[in-house]
Design a protein around this motif. Structure first.
Motif, PDB file in Angstrom:
ATOM      1  N   UNK A  68       7.682  -0.433  -1.557  1.00 12.06           N
ATOM      2  CA  UNK A  68       6.385  -0.361  -2.234  1.00 12.06           C
ATOM      3  C   UNK A  68       5.271  -0.259  -1.202  1.00 12.06           C
ATOM      4  N   UNK A  69       4.469   0.784  -1.302  1.00 17.10           N
ATOM      5  CA  UNK A  69       3.336   1.007  -0.410  1.00 17.10           C
ATOM      6  C   UNK A  69       2.064   0.773  -1.216  1.00 17.10           C
ATOM      7  N   UNK A  70       1.602  -0.475  -1.220  1.00 21.98           N
ATOM      8  CA  UNK A  70       0.466  -0.851  -2.070  1.00 21.98           C
ATOM      9  C   UNK A  70      -0.600  -1.552  -1.244  1.00 21.98           C
ATOM     10  N   UNK A  71      -1.828  -1.088  -1.344  1.00 21.20           N
ATOM     11  CA  UNK A  71      -2.941  -1.781  -0.695  1.00 21.20           C
ATOM     12  C   UNK A  71      -3.035  -3.197  -1.244  1.00 21.20           C
ATOM     13  N   UNK A  72      -3.390  -4.133  -0.367  1.00 17.38           N
ATOM     14  CA  UNK A  72      -3.520  -5.507  -0.807  1.00 17.38           C
ATOM     15  C   UNK A  72      -2.964  -6.471   0.213  1.00 17.38           C
ATOM     16  N   UNK A  73      -3.044  -7.748  -0.114  1.00 16.77           N
ATOM     17  CA  UNK A  73      -2.630  -8.805   0.791  1.00 16.77           C
ATOM     18  C   UNK A  73      -1.395  -9.521   0.256  1.00 16.77           C
ATOM     19  N   UNK A  96      -6.021  -3.065   4.762  1.00 16.03           N
ATOM     20  CA  UNK A  96      -4.797  -2.664   4.049  1.00 16.03           C
ATOM     21  C   UNK A  96      -5.020  -1.388   3.242  1.00 16.03           C
ATOM     22  N   UNK A  97      -6.198  -1.253   2.649  1.00 18.17           N
ATOM     23  CA  UNK A  97      -6.499  -0.049   1.865  1.00 18.17           C
ATOM     24  C   UNK A  97      -6.568   1.173   2.773  1.00 18.17           C
ATOM     25  N   UNK A  98      -7.233   1.022   3.910  1.00 12.94           N
ATOM     26  CA  UNK A  98      -7.276   2.111   4.879  1.00 12.94           C
ATOM     27  C   UNK A  98      -5.872   2.460   5.349  1.00 12.94           C
ATOM     28  N   UNK A  99      -5.062   1.423   5.594  1.00 12.66           N
ATOM     29  CA  UNK A  99      -3.705   1.648   6.052  1.00 12.66           C
ATOM     30  C   UNK A  99      -2.833   2.341   5.024  1.00 12.66           C
ATOM     31  N   UNK A 100      -2.990   1.963   3.761  1.00 12.92           N
ATOM     32  CA  UNK A 100      -2.211   2.599   2.693  1.00 12.92           C
ATOM     33  C   UNK A 100      -2.534   4.095   2.617  1.00 12.92           C
ATOM     34  N   UNK A 101      -3.817   4.398   2.664  1.00 11.70           N
ATOM     35  CA  UNK A 101      -4.229   5.803   2.580  1.00 11.70           C
ATOM     36  C   UNK A 101      -3.822   6.573   3.829  1.00 11.70           C
ATOM     37  N   UNK A 102      -3.888   5.917   4.986  1.00 14.62           N
ATOM     38  CA  UNK A 102      -3.522   6.575   6.225  1.00 14.62           C
ATOM     39  C   UNK A 102      -2.024   6.882   6.261  1.00 14.62           C
ATOM     40  N   UNK A 103      -1.197   5.976   5.728  1.00 12.05           N
ATOM     41  CA  UNK A 103       0.233   6.255   5.684  1.00 12.05           C
ATOM     42  C   UNK A 103       0.525   7.460   4.805  1.00 12.05           C
ATOM     43  N   UNK A 104      -0.165   7.565   3.678  1.00 11.78           N
ATOM     44  CA  UNK A 104       0.005   8.739   2.816  1.00 11.78           C
ATOM     45  C   UNK A 104      -0.366  10.012   3.576  1.00 11.78           C
ATOM     46  N   UNK A 105      -1.448   9.952   4.345  1.00 16.44           N
ATOM     47  CA  UNK A 105      -1.860  11.113   5.143  1.00 16.44           C
ATOM     48  C   UNK A 105      -0.787  11.481   6.169  1.00 16.44           C
TER      49      UNK A 105
END
Length: 403
Positions: A68-73, A96-105
């Motif tokens: 699961x790749x979900x922004x959050x803590x 975490x939100x930046x990281x989630x979006x960056x992984x998708x990129x």
């Protein structure tokens, strides 16, 4: 260690590996999602990183998680705010939100085939008390301009094609989330890093780190590597490599099951607080339902218990919990069970530290490393080049007061 779904279905040829060299431009120790993304950022910057691991790709937490790749803590946002203060909690969630979006990129840019499905994540509320907490959490997230939606039972049921359990009163929906194949993700990140010049070497266990003459000497059971910079990303084994982390990063056994295939009934990932330690799951593209958690059933919540086996009590709780959420799945046959090594800190936030010049370490993701991996890996790659940790990682400092 029982074979996870991710390893059992990783239909990929072995990554080209080399014998352990005596020198390297920069070394990444650990081939999980954090080590792999760090290596990719280093290689994309023009360096030639060497990735070493005693077992191979995704042998630790990443290869045994819920995908699961979900922004959050790791903690609820309200709890995190009370623990760290509003500014720090907001900074951590934003990271975490930046990281989630960056992984998708990264997945899209490097064309990594890892079954990524961006359908969000449902966190089911059981009863009115949990629904009230969900409502307050959504309000707090929205006030800080983070994406979140509160769903009543009827709205939650619209996401699910089979009846929800009677206890489900609604859900919190996180649109900044997706599901994927963890093994294929790590394999794809490392393969991409190799295309840019990274090298990998398996079967070497790091035993000691010595600093001398402005260099690092990484002493392994297969030889010594001299390098100007290294990133240690071994998570549950952090304390074995750097004894100063042993007091702060505790290894924990996490357990998961995977059912036989059933007709598609839910597209997004899902979670719930059936027990105090929380549960998580997804329906895989092949129809199987993956479900993990229930550590609260185990003595001392499985803290300090090495992976390798599963306990009947936790596995029974997982089966019962899955049936509570989705009654038509009660008693479903189980295709696979496994356990994996997680790493927790006292405040559920990972630790970043610089024990010596050129040496950086990260660990203790508390079961929630996926959304942080891409952004933390980028900052660690930058630190390995500049010698300085980014101020953006200050909330993860080992010097913080909440540890």
């Amino acid at each position: 260690m029982l074979t996870s779904h991710w390893h059992a279905t990783l239909d990929r040829p072995p990554l080209p590996a080399i014998d352990l060299p005596s020198t390297a431009e920069v070394v990444v120790v650990g081939a999980g999602v954090v080590g792999a993304t760090t290596a990719l950022w280093l290689a994309r910057a023009g360096l030639r990183p060497l990735v070493i691991d005693r077992s191979g790709p995704a042998a630790g937490a990443t290869g045994h998680n819920g995908g699961i790749l979900a922004a959050g803590l790791a903690e609820n946002y309200l709890t995190a705010t009370a623990r760290y203060g509003h500014d720090t909690a907001r900074a951590l969630y934003a990271l975490s939100l930046t990281g989630q979006r960056l992984m998708v990129e990264l997945i899209e840019q490097e064309q990594i085939d890892c079954d990524l499905r961006l359908h969000g994540n449902l966190n089911f509320a059981l009863g009115e008390a949990q629904l009230s907490i969900a409502a307050a959490t959504v309000a707090s997230l929205q006030a800080d301009e983070f994406p979140a939606t509160l769903l009543d039972r009827t709205a939650a049921q619209e996401f699910v094609r089979i009846p929800l359990g009677a206890a489900v009163s609604g859900a919190r929906f996180n649109p900044a989330a997706g599901t994927l194949h963890s093994g294929k993700l790590v394999y794809g990140l490392l393969a991409a890093a190799q295309r840019y010049g990274a090298q990998v070497s398996w079967g070497a266990t790091l035993q000691q780190i010595v600093t001398a003459d402005g260099s690092l000497r990484l002493i392994t059971d297969r030889g010594t590597i001299t390098t100007p910079a290294a990133v240690i990303a071994v998570n549950a084994w952090s304390g074995e490599v750097l004894p100063e982390l042993a007091a702060h990063i505790k290894p924990v056994r996490g357990q998961v099951l995977c059912t036989v295939p059933v007709d598609p009934f839910i597209a997004c990932g899902f979670g719930a607080s059936l027990t105090a330690t929380g549960e998580y799951g997804q329906q895989l593209p092949g129809g199987q339902v993956l479900f993990g958690g229930c550590r609260a059933i185990a003595p001392n919540h499985d803290v300090g218990v090495p992976p390798g086996d599963v306990s009947p009590d936790v596995q029974n709780a997982l089966e019962t919990g899955l049936g509570r959420l989705f009654p038509t799945l009660a008693g479903i046959a189980i295709e696979r069970r496994w356990s994996g090594p997680m790493a927790f800190t006292a405040d559920y936030v990972p630790i970043v530290t610089q024990p010596a010049p050129g040496l950086f370490a990260i660990g203790g993701f508390s079961g929630h490393g996926m959304p942080f991996a891409a952004i933390v890996g980028r900052y660690l790659a930058e630190a390995a080049q500049t010698g300085v940790l980014s101020s953006e990682l200050a909330p993860l400092s080992i010097e913080r007061t909440t540890l």
